[in-house]
Design a protein around this motif. Sequence first.
Motif, PDB file in Angstrom:
ATOM      1  N   ILE A 140       0.810  -1.219   0.000  1.00 20.20           N
ATOM      2  CA  ILE A 140       0.000   0.000   0.000  1.00 20.20           C
ATOM      3  C   ILE A 140       0.843   1.270   0.000  1.00 20.20           C
ATOM      4  O   ILE A 140       0.371   2.338  -0.413  1.00 20.20           O
ATOM      5  N   SER A 141       2.114   1.178   0.444  1.00 17.02           N
ATOM      6  CA  SER A 141       2.945   2.385   0.481  1.00 17.02           C
ATOM      7  C   SER A 141       4.369   2.180  -0.002  1.00 17.02           C
ATOM      8  O   SER A 141       5.088   3.161  -0.203  1.00 17.02           O
ATOM      9  N   LEU A 142       4.786   0.955  -0.193  1.00 18.98           N
ATOM     10  CA  LEU A 142       6.165   0.667  -0.598  1.00 18.98           C
ATOM     11  C   LEU A 142       6.221   0.143  -2.023  1.00 18.98           C
ATOM     12  O   LEU A 142       5.405  -0.699  -2.421  1.00 18.98           O
ATOM     13  N   SER A 143       7.193   0.624  -2.773  1.00 20.84           N
ATOM     14  CA  SER A 143       7.453   0.080  -4.102  1.00 20.84           C
ATOM     15  C   SER A 143       8.359  -1.136  -3.969  1.00 20.84           C
ATOM     16  O   SER A 143       9.176  -1.216  -3.047  1.00 20.84           O
ATOM     17  N   SER A 144       8.226  -2.066  -4.908  1.00 17.50           N
ATOM     18  CA  SER A 144       9.096  -3.244  -4.880  1.00 17.50           C
ATOM     19  C   SER A 144      10.538  -2.894  -5.203  1.00 17.50           C
ATOM     20  O   SER A 144      11.432  -3.723  -5.051  1.00 17.50           O
ATOM     21  N   THR A 145      10.786  -1.661  -5.643  1.00 20.37           N
ATOM     22  CA  THR A 145      12.161  -1.199  -5.861  1.00 20.37           C
ATOM     23  C   THR A 145      12.765  -0.636  -4.573  1.00 20.37           C
ATOM     24  O   THR A 145      13.946  -0.326  -4.532  1.00 20.37           O
ATOM     25  N   ASN A 146      11.950  -0.520  -3.547  1.00 24.59           N
ATOM     26  CA  ASN A 146      12.406  -0.028  -2.249  1.00 24.59           C
ATOM     27  C   ASN A 146      12.934  -1.200  -1.431  1.00 24.59           C
ATOM     28  O   ASN A 146      12.265  -2.224  -1.281  1.00 24.59           O
ATOM     29  N   SER A 147      14.137  -1.056  -0.883  1.00 25.66           N
ATOM     30  CA  SER A 147      14.743  -2.157  -0.137  1.00 25.66           C
ATOM     31  C   SER A 147      13.898  -2.568   1.064  1.00 25.66           C
ATOM     32  O   SER A 147      13.905  -3.741   1.467  1.00 25.66           O
ATOM     33  N   THR A 148      13.146  -1.638   1.622  1.00 29.30           N
ATOM     34  CA  THR A 148      12.307  -1.953   2.780  1.00 29.30           C
ATOM     35  C   THR A 148      11.228  -2.966   2.415  1.00 29.30           C
ATOM     36  O   THR A 148      10.810  -3.768   3.260  1.00 29.30           O
ATOM     37  N   PHE A 149      10.775  -2.949   1.161  1.00 26.49           N
ATOM     38  CA  PHE A 149       9.758  -3.900   0.708  1.00 26.49           C
ATOM     39  C   PHE A 149      10.227  -5.330   0.925  1.00 26.49           C
ATOM     40  O   PHE A 149       9.434  -6.210   1.240  1.00 26.49           O
ATOM     41  N   GLY A 295      11.676 -13.671  -4.664  1.00 26.93           N
ATOM     42  CA  GLY A 295      11.660 -13.776  -3.213  1.00 26.93           C
ATOM     43  C   GLY A 295      12.762 -12.915  -2.624  1.00 26.93           C
ATOM     44  O   GLY A 295      13.533 -12.287  -3.359  1.00 26.93           O
ATOM     45  N   SER A 296      12.843 -12.894  -1.307  1.00 22.88           N
ATOM     46  CA  SER A 296      13.809 -12.023  -0.645  1.00 22.88           C
ATOM     47  C   SER A 296      15.088 -12.772  -0.276  1.00 22.88           C
ATOM     48  O   SER A 296      15.064 -13.978  -0.006  1.00 22.88           O
ATOM     49  N   VAL A 297      16.177 -12.039  -0.233  1.00 23.43           N
ATOM     50  CA  VAL A 297      17.442 -12.591   0.233  1.00 23.43           C
ATOM     51  C   VAL A 297      17.324 -12.988   1.702  1.00 23.43           C
ATOM     52  O   VAL A 297      17.888 -13.993   2.139  1.00 23.43           O
ATOM     53  N   ASN A 298      16.563 -12.215   2.476  1.00 27.71           N
ATOM     54  CA  ASN A 298      16.398 -12.514   3.898  1.00 27.71           C
ATOM     55  C   ASN A 298      15.798 -13.896   4.131  1.00 27.71           C
ATOM     56  O   ASN A 298      16.073 -14.531   5.162  1.00 27.71           O
ATOM     57  N   THR A 299      14.976 -14.357   3.209  1.00 28.61           N
ATOM     58  CA  THR A 299      14.391 -15.690   3.353  1.00 28.61           C
ATOM     59  C   THR A 299      15.474 -16.752   3.304  1.00 28.61           C
ATOM     60  O   THR A 299      15.492 -17.687   4.109  1.00 28.61           O
ATOM     61  N   MET A 300      16.401 -16.609   2.362  1.00 22.58           N
ATOM     62  CA  MET A 300      17.512 -17.551   2.279  1.00 22.58           C
ATOM     63  C   MET A 300      18.428 -17.447   3.499  1.00 22.58           C
ATOM     64  O   MET A 300      18.921 -18.457   4.015  1.00 22.58           O
TER      65      MET A 300
END
Length: 426
Positions: A140-149, A295-300
């Motif tokens: 709703i407020s973050l773009s997928s290009t934003n690292s926070t996403f 997917g996210s790097v954090n998942t790995m």
Amino acid sequence: MRLIGIVYLVSFCGHLDVAPIDVTSELSALVKRIFWTSWNTLNNTKFNPDVILTPEMIRKAGYPVEAHVIMTEDGYLLTLHRIPGGNGSLPVLLQHALFCNSAVWVVPGKGRALAYLLADQGYDVWLGNFRGNTYSRAHISLSSTNSTFWNFSFNEMGIYDLPAMITFITNMRLQPLHTYIGHSMGATSFYIMASERPEIARMVKMMISLAPSALLDHMTSPVQYLLPLMDTIMMRFLLNEFLLNDSVRFLLKYACALAGEAICANVIFTFCGYDMEQFDHTLLLDSLSFLPAGGSVNTMIHYSQIFQSGKFRRYDYGRAKNLLIYDSAEPPNYNLSNIMVSIVLFYGSGDTLVDIVDLKRLSCTLPNVMDVYEVPWPNFNHADFIWAKDASKLVYERVLEIMRKENPNNVTSSTKIKDECYTLNL
């Protein structure tokens, strides 16, 4: 591009006003053979143009389909695909593994894919998509290009994504979810949800785990050597998302087509376990139209932490941040003993990612395991649960049999399972 450059170079050399050189002639012939062999291989490889989007595949198979976009408590927008059942049908939710999406449940086609087999039996079939994959890349407020996403792992999938999906389905149907079926990470996230959000778990009557990747310290796959590198890779290249876009899928698909069945299969077997007899090369090529799905790097990194610690616990941010977030230097363990949902565990003896020792440890930790089922195929591996030629016979017939039982507690004796735990001193 290099190949084209060589072709032009050889062609140019052939027009020089000097005597022809045998080496050049041989090189020219070799390059032409490689070029035309590659070109003919690509043109003769039959790819299914409809294997791209889940709804299109479902419609082409002759089933009705719906798509619902739902919002999680932390603002992610997820897509649920649905093959609606008739009046009185029982709702079932299927959840995919790491870097997959809802398409994995339908790509094998009618008569083979689990989603269609369930629909044929009259179930109301829902196919989930975790945050970060091709169908759930919005906020709703973050773009997928934003690292926070991308600051999430399967922890958030369990705490936010599954509750949003299950609440939506049960509210829409005004009844509990009859069965949740999770493959690999789809099972991992369910355990997190059931232990951390018991009010949501009470909306689920039964859970079926296909190769659950919760405890991993006895893993024999070479993945074990790559997992510890994930944190270093992220820090060095400042990665948040695994770069699994259309270009990567295109390269993987055509590299697999050019390399041939044996080479492509052996790459997969290296990580998942060897099972050539159940390997479907055509199905793999079709799947590479939509896989890897992101997917996210954090998942790995989270999987790496579980493997290295030997504990199924929350994300480790390091001592300082752990103290701020958890009020503890170490991340807390997920309390699997809190899970009251009836669970059935499936495993393959050829699976090098989920070892039988870890599977039995898991079964002895969960308090309400009704059955531990070994797939009756000696080399059945991690990927076979979705793509094996005979998955419908080896796995899904058993799944349907369990689901048809009015009381899941009658699947097998939980006392027998606990007795085995004591015997194994687990």
